[in-house]
Design an enzyme around this catalytic site. Sequence first.
Site, PDB file in Angstrom:
ATOM      1  N   LEU A 131       0.834  -1.202   0.000  1.00  0.00           N
ATOM      2  CA  LEU A 131       0.000   0.000   0.000  1.00  0.00           C
ATOM      3  C   LEU A 131       0.875   1.261   0.000  1.00  0.00           C
ATOM      4  O   LEU A 131       0.447   2.333   0.379  1.00  0.00           O
ATOM      5  CB  LEU A 131      -0.962  -0.008   1.190  1.00  0.00           C
ATOM      6  CG  LEU A 131      -1.887  -1.236   1.266  1.00  0.00           C
ATOM      7  CD1 LEU A 131      -2.741  -1.199   2.534  1.00  0.00           C
ATOM      8  CD2 LEU A 131      -2.792  -1.329   0.037  1.00  0.00           C
ATOM      9  N   ASP A 178       2.660   5.279  -7.748  1.00  0.00           N
ATOM     10  CA  ASP A 178       2.479   5.385  -6.294  1.00  0.00           C
ATOM     11  C   ASP A 178       2.637   6.829  -5.813  1.00  0.00           C
ATOM     12  O   ASP A 178       1.781   7.367  -5.109  1.00  0.00           O
ATOM     13  CB  ASP A 178       3.490   4.499  -5.553  1.00  0.00           C
ATOM     14  CG  ASP A 178       3.400   3.051  -5.980  1.00  0.00           C
ATOM     15  OD1 ASP A 178       2.404   2.691  -6.634  1.00  0.00           O
ATOM     16  OD2 ASP A 178       4.319   2.279  -5.667  1.00  0.00           O
TER      17      ASP A 178
HETATM   18  C1  GLA Z   1       4.570  -0.928  -7.533  1.00  0.00           C
HETATM   19  C2  GLA Z   1       5.315   0.197  -8.236  1.00  0.00           C
HETATM   20  C3  GLA Z   1       4.386   0.954  -9.179  1.00  0.00           C
HETATM   21  C4  GLA Z   1       3.655   0.010 -10.120  1.00  0.00           C
HETATM   22  C5  GLA Z   1       3.044  -1.164  -9.351  1.00  0.00           C
HETATM   23  C6  GLA Z   1       2.465  -2.198 -10.264  1.00  0.00           C
HETATM   24  O1  GLA Z   1       3.597  -0.415  -6.697  1.00  0.00           O
HETATM   25  O2  GLA Z   1       5.872   1.085  -7.296  1.00  0.00           O
HETATM   26  O3  GLA Z   1       5.111   1.932  -9.878  1.00  0.00           O
HETATM   27  O4  GLA Z   1       4.512  -0.434 -11.123  1.00  0.00           O
HETATM   28  O5  GLA Z   1       3.983  -1.792  -8.495  1.00  0.00           O
HETATM   29  O6  GLA Z   1       1.377  -1.710 -10.951  1.00  0.00           O
END
Ligand code: GLA
Length: 393
Positions: A131, A178
């Site tokens: 998360l 993220d």
């Molecule tokens: C992690 C990475 C994101 C994305 C997700 C998969 O959370 O930090 O940048 O690539 O995995 O969608």
Amino acid sequence: MKHIEILSEMKKGFEKIYGKDGDIRYYFSPGRVNLIGEHTDYNGGHVLPCALDIGTYAIAKKRDDRQLHFYSLNFPKLGIESSLDELTPDEASDWANYPKGVMWAFEERGMKIPSGIDFYIFGTIPNGSGLSSSASLEVLTGLILRDMFDFEVSNKELALIGQYAENNFNKVNSGIMDQFAISMGKADSAIFLRTDDLRWNYVPFELNNISLLITNTNKKRKLTDSKYNERREECEEALKRIQRIKHVDNLCDLSIFEFEKYKFTIADEDLIKRARHVVYENARTIDACTALKNGDFQKFGKMMYDSHNSLKDDFEVTGLELDTLVLAASIQEGVLGSRMTGAGFGGCTITLIETDKVEKFKTDVQDLYTATVGYPCSFYEVSIGDGPRRIEM
Ligand code: GLA
């Protein structure tokens, strides 16, 4: 507990370690959950994440020297000391490599940090749950630097700086999702982001009698240890091979039709599977966003299952724990859809479920999960919250 209550509790601890004097400031930065669009963000595709009302809190104060003091209530034995003259990653800095990375990235962009800081941190995002506790801490650090030293950086830039730090200081090749979801978060809204040019808009996500339930596999993992970077390299290789016969900048520039037409040139079964996930997931995310705008949760839920299956069979980033949770969810009453969220290899699933069915869901899924995996999962009922902010106390 509300933000103010949490920060009031933290304040006592802060004062014990750093004293009561000076300009003490209070901050919060959310975690994030991705509704759909997984492993598309480093392929120039679409994502649909939102910020959560759980996240990372900080109390911070400027110092007169160049020292950096880090203390986290989540790792109470570990007080970490560093300095603005030592902005390099090292093992001793442990979790403080994330804030250090952001300070390094500010300085790389010519924003010299004039003085050290005392940090007191507390995170309500379970570590390693997928998360985005690390991105939350990165954006939080950027916010603190901007607020304390009046740097002129937008929230979008805070996201880019956080990602730059994560890629180049902490050596995880993550995409922009993220940090962007966290910096631009808005209550009751998902963020529909096109990652190749960062065009984005908010999509209302008001759940009424439906709940967004997060279930944690409790399988411990770290992005740096995972196969995340390997998947990214596989996507780059698949793209290179496609580019021999079709001019595209990213895998997600391909339509499903084009992918099916040109996939033969990838000439490797595993690489074809990786690229297939990415192209289909991107198309699905665009459709899912439309379904969400239309309030069609049935359709949205079905696409969540499709997304999960593609991550399981083609991208191969799920595993027993995540698959058990989604399977267990799919046979419960009132469930509209369920899927893994984030990088995968452990972490959490999200489930859209009618609110009055949540309690029974928890009991039944817990029983099935524990019987299959051998240890329990955890549930979090979350709300979709606002982005990072200073909190007046
Ligand atoms: C992690 C990475 C994101 C994305 C997700 C998969 O959370 O930090 O940048 O690539 O995995 O969608």
